[in-house]
Design a protein around this motif. Structure first.
Motif, PDB file in Angstrom:
ATOM      1  N   TYR A  64       0.824  -1.222   0.000  1.00 52.62           N
ATOM      2  CA  TYR A  64       0.000   0.000   0.000  1.00 52.62           C
ATOM      3  C   TYR A  64       0.855   1.267   0.000  1.00 52.62           C
ATOM      4  CZ  TYR A  64       0.309   2.019   4.754  1.00 52.62           C
ATOM      5  OH  TYR A  64       0.736   2.677   5.878  1.00 52.62           O
ATOM      6  N   ASP A  68       5.886   3.194   4.688  1.00 52.09           N
ATOM      7  CA  ASP A  68       5.412   2.655   5.969  1.00 52.09           C
ATOM      8  C   ASP A  68       6.516   1.786   6.585  1.00 52.09           C
ATOM      9  OD1 ASP A  68       2.441   1.757   7.348  1.00 52.09           O
ATOM     10  OD2 ASP A  68       4.109   0.361   7.598  1.00 52.09           O
ATOM     11  N   PHE A  70       6.574  -0.460   9.054  1.00 53.02           N
ATOM     12  CA  PHE A  70       6.299  -1.881   9.257  1.00 53.02           C
ATOM     13  C   PHE A  70       6.262  -2.624   7.921  1.00 53.02           C
ATOM     14  CE2 PHE A  70       3.196  -5.360   9.400  1.00 53.02           C
ATOM     15  CZ  PHE A  70       3.878  -6.203  10.258  1.00 53.02           C
ATOM     16  N   MET A  71       5.621  -2.021   6.927  1.00 55.27           N
ATOM     17  CA  MET A  71       5.538  -2.704   5.626  1.00 55.27           C
ATOM     18  C   MET A  71       6.899  -2.791   4.942  1.00 55.27           C
ATOM     19  SD  MET A  71       2.576  -3.917   5.591  1.00 55.27           S
ATOM     20  CE  MET A  71       2.912  -4.859   4.099  1.00 55.27           C
ATOM     21  N   ASN A 147      -1.828  -8.185   5.456  1.00 56.93           N
ATOM     22  CA  ASN A 147      -1.796  -7.021   6.356  1.00 56.93           C
ATOM     23  C   ASN A 147      -3.108  -6.242   6.534  1.00 56.93           C
ATOM     24  OD1 ASN A 147      -1.070  -3.730   6.223  1.00 56.93           O
ATOM     25  ND2 ASN A 147      -0.198  -4.830   7.944  1.00 56.93           N
ATOM     26  N   ARG A 148      -3.868  -6.005   5.481  1.00 58.64           N
ATOM     27  CA  ARG A 148      -5.118  -5.257   5.636  1.00 58.64           C
ATOM     28  C   ARG A 148      -6.266  -6.188   5.296  1.00 58.64           C
ATOM     29  NH1 ARG A 148      -3.975   0.955   3.858  1.00 58.64           N
ATOM     30  NH2 ARG A 148      -2.811   1.372   5.745  1.00 58.64           N
ATOM     31  N   ASN A 210      -8.667   0.913   8.299  1.00 58.14           N
ATOM     32  CA  ASN A 210      -7.922  -0.327   8.502  1.00 58.14           C
ATOM     33  C   ASN A 210      -8.413  -1.025   9.769  1.00 58.14           C
ATOM     34  OD1 ASN A 210      -5.847  -2.150   9.233  1.00 58.14           O
ATOM     35  ND2 ASN A 210      -4.352  -0.950   8.090  1.00 58.14           N
ATOM     36  N   ASP A 212      -6.999  -3.100  11.594  1.00 59.84           N
ATOM     37  CA  ASP A 212      -5.988  -3.129  12.665  1.00 59.84           C
ATOM     38  C   ASP A 212      -6.171  -1.922  13.589  1.00 59.84           C
ATOM     39  OD1 ASP A 212      -4.959  -5.335  11.437  1.00 59.84           O
ATOM     40  OD2 ASP A 212      -2.945  -4.529  11.122  1.00 59.84           O
ATOM     41  N   ARG A 216      -7.444  -2.392  17.446  1.00 62.24           N
ATOM     42  CA  ARG A 216      -6.494  -2.021  18.515  1.00 62.24           C
ATOM     43  C   ARG A 216      -7.105  -0.945  19.404  1.00 62.24           C
ATOM     44  NH1 ARG A 216      -1.205  -2.081  14.543  1.00 62.24           N
ATOM     45  NH2 ARG A 216      -1.289  -4.336  14.213  1.00 62.24           N
ATOM     46  N   TRP A 241      -0.961   6.233  11.132  1.00 62.98           N
ATOM     47  CA  TRP A 241       0.231   5.375  11.282  1.00 62.98           C
ATOM     48  C   TRP A 241       1.532   6.172  11.253  1.00 62.98           C
ATOM     49  CZ3 TRP A 241      -1.789   1.089  12.933  1.00 62.98           C
ATOM     50  CH2 TRP A 241      -2.853   0.442  12.285  1.00 62.98           C
ATOM     51  N   ASN A 268       0.344   2.053  16.557  1.00 61.45           N
ATOM     52  CA  ASN A 268       1.590   1.407  16.102  1.00 61.45           C
ATOM     53  C   ASN A 268       2.802   2.129  16.706  1.00 61.45           C
ATOM     54  OD1 ASN A 268       2.022   3.687  14.493  1.00 61.45           O
ATOM     55  ND2 ASN A 268       2.341   2.535  12.596  1.00 61.45           N
ATOM     56  N   ASP A 296       4.080  -3.270  17.061  1.00 59.15           N
ATOM     57  CA  ASP A 296       4.945  -3.636  15.933  1.00 59.15           C
ATOM     58  C   ASP A 296       6.280  -4.207  16.395  1.00 59.15           C
ATOM     59  OD1 ASP A 296       3.274  -3.088  13.797  1.00 59.15           O
ATOM     60  OD2 ASP A 296       4.082  -1.093  13.422  1.00 59.15           O
ATOM     61  N   ASN A 316       4.597  -7.516  16.124  1.00 58.05           N
ATOM     62  CA  ASN A 316       3.757  -7.821  14.966  1.00 58.05           C
ATOM     63  C   ASN A 316       4.679  -8.617  14.038  1.00 58.05           C
ATOM     64  OD1 ASN A 316       1.786  -7.692  12.992  1.00 58.05           O
ATOM     65  ND2 ASN A 316       1.888  -5.473  12.711  1.00 58.05           N
TER      66      ASN A 316
HETATM   67  C1  BGC Z   1       1.060  -2.067  11.475  1.00 57.43           C
HETATM   68  C2  BGC Z   1       1.278  -0.614  11.158  1.00 57.43           C
HETATM   69  C3  BGC Z   1       1.230  -0.397   9.678  1.00 57.43           C
HETATM   70  C4  BGC Z   1      -0.067  -0.958   9.104  1.00 57.43           C
HETATM   71  C5  BGC Z   1      -0.124  -0.840   7.615  1.00 57.43           C
HETATM   72  C6  BGC Z   1      -0.243  -2.531  10.837  1.00 57.43           C
HETATM   73  O1  BGC Z   1      -0.419  -3.888  11.099  1.00 57.43           O
HETATM   74  O2  BGC Z   1       0.984  -2.250  12.862  1.00 57.43           O
HETATM   75  O3  BGC Z   1       2.531  -0.190  11.642  1.00 57.43           O
HETATM   76  O4  BGC Z   1       1.325   0.984   9.412  1.00 57.43           O
HETATM   77  O5  BGC Z   1      -0.185  -2.319   9.460  1.00 57.43           O
HETATM   78  O6  BGC Z   1      -1.330  -1.339   7.116  1.00 57.43           O
END
Ligand code: BGC
Length: 362
Positions: A64, A68, A70-71, A147-148, A210, A212, A216, A241, A268, A296, A316
């Motif tokens: 995406y 980012d 984490f990605m 992830n999403r 999202n 997530d 959360r 994020w 996050n 994360d 994560n």
């Molecule tokens: C992570 C975030 C990240 C997001 C992206 C989440 O699972 O914790 O850090 O920005 O995914 O979709």
């Protein structure tokens, strides 16, 4: 070395599940077992067909947004794991959706035209999943979402219509619950610094589209309430994020609510790092007059936990998620197939285990 790391995670996860031990965890434990089975099946399938079969296969990966944090960990690990499984580097194409669904949809169209053998997609908007699924399935290309998570109706459709489509990810409810539990475990004596009988907190959310972010936000607070604590939300804002947005939100909130803020929840770690900058700039001290949690287990967040500048985070597991996603892609290519949901577990990280997790992710 990664295998060693993964067994450490498994051990930590099992410990976390035992400690957490509430009803909803049962489901998650089952999912972990399923994941292990799926991963083993993939290993067996890849071994049986031999790496040479995968060398000519083309994988398209849509992320995406490359910026980012984490990605970035996720896609780097995904690339190297796919190569370790026998895909040629030039046959793995990873593209940046730049947080724009129209851009990403164009990239998916291009992958279809190029005739990739399998797609791994981290959607910009999970609400676009039905449209994405339809065109990818019509092109007869198997699809692994990461992830999403698309909504339940969309996932049900994959099963009902027997589509070669699956989702790989962790259940964000668990990460929220772990955040809330880490705070609740501190006890009211430490938390209720203004003595009003409540936990006064601010929430900094990721992208609200999202799941997530939604889970959360909801489950961190639920865990406090389930521990018998009364909560008071001072403000709940969207930081998308991003570290800089979170820094601004927390700086403003500290200006407005001052010492009444006892806990800062961030969806996050990137945002938790921004929150920490604002907390320190306001002369406050985590662990002494305010508490801060993220999700994360980014290296900088783990270092902050070790130094006492963050109360905790939640790992994560980008190793497990990227490996499961690649294994699922391989399962489609070898004809082994997949379940329509492949889960994994989060791990609670406090000062007690932060160094171990840091050694493993570094
Ligand atoms: C992570 C975030 C990240 C997001 C992206 C989440 O699972 O914790 O850090 O920005 O995914 O979709």
């Amino acid at each position: 070395m990664k295998r060693k790391a993964l067994s450490l995670i498994l051990a930590l996860t099992m410990l976390a599940s035992l400690v957490a031990g509430c009803g909803s965890k049962k489901e998650e434990t089952t999912e972990t077992a399923d994941t292990t089975v799926a991963a083993d099946t993939a290993d067996a399938a890849a071994d049986a067909t031999g790496d040479s079969d995968l060398a000519d296969k083309k994988v398209g990966v849509c992320i995406y947004q490359f910026s980012d944090n984490f990605m970035t960990l996720f896609r780097t690990e995904l690339q190297s794991y796919l190569e370790s499984k026998g895909f040629k580097a030039e046959n793995i194409k990873i593209v940046d959706g730049a947080n724009d669904q129209a851009t990403q949809s164009g990239q998916i169209d291009n992958f279809i035209t190029e005739g990739v053998d399998v797609l791994i997609i981290n959607p910009v908007n999970s609400s676009s999943a039905a449209t994405i699924t339809d065109k990818v399935v019509a092109a007869n290309i198997p699809l692994v979402y990461i992830n999403r998570e698309p909504d339940a109706a969309e996932e049900q459709r994959w099963a009902d219509e027997n589509m070669n489509v699956t989702y790989v990810g962790c259940d964000a409810r668990q990460s929220g619950t772990f955040q809330g539990e880490m705070i609740a475990e501190l006890g009211m004596d430490k938390l209720d610094m203004n003595g009003n009988g409540k936990v006064d907190y601010i929430m900094v959310e990721g992208d609200p589209e999202n799941v997530d972010a939604q889970y959360r936000t909801e489950f961190s607070i639920k865990a406090l309430e389930e521990a018998g604590l009364t909560v008071n939300c001072l403000t709940d804002q969207v930081g998308n994020w991003q570290q800089d947005q979170a820094q601004q939100i927390v700086a403003n909130a500290l200006g407005q609510y001052g010492n009444d803020i006892e806990v800062v929840f961030c969806n996050n770690d990137s945002m938790a790092m921004g929150a920490l900058q604002a907390i320190q700039a306001a002369g406050r001290t985590v662990g002494k007059d305010i508490y801060l949690v993220g999700v994360d287990a980014l290296s900088e967040a783990l270092e902050a936990v070790i130094a006492g500048n963050m109360t905790g985070t939640v790992f994560n597991d980008h190793f497990s998620q990227s490996h499961s996603a690649a294994d699922a892609a391989i399962n489609y290519l070898t004809g082994a197939g997949n379940e329509h949901y492949i889960g994994c577990d989060y791990v609670k990280v406090t000062q007690d285990n932060a160094q171990e997790v840091l050694d493993m992710v570094k």
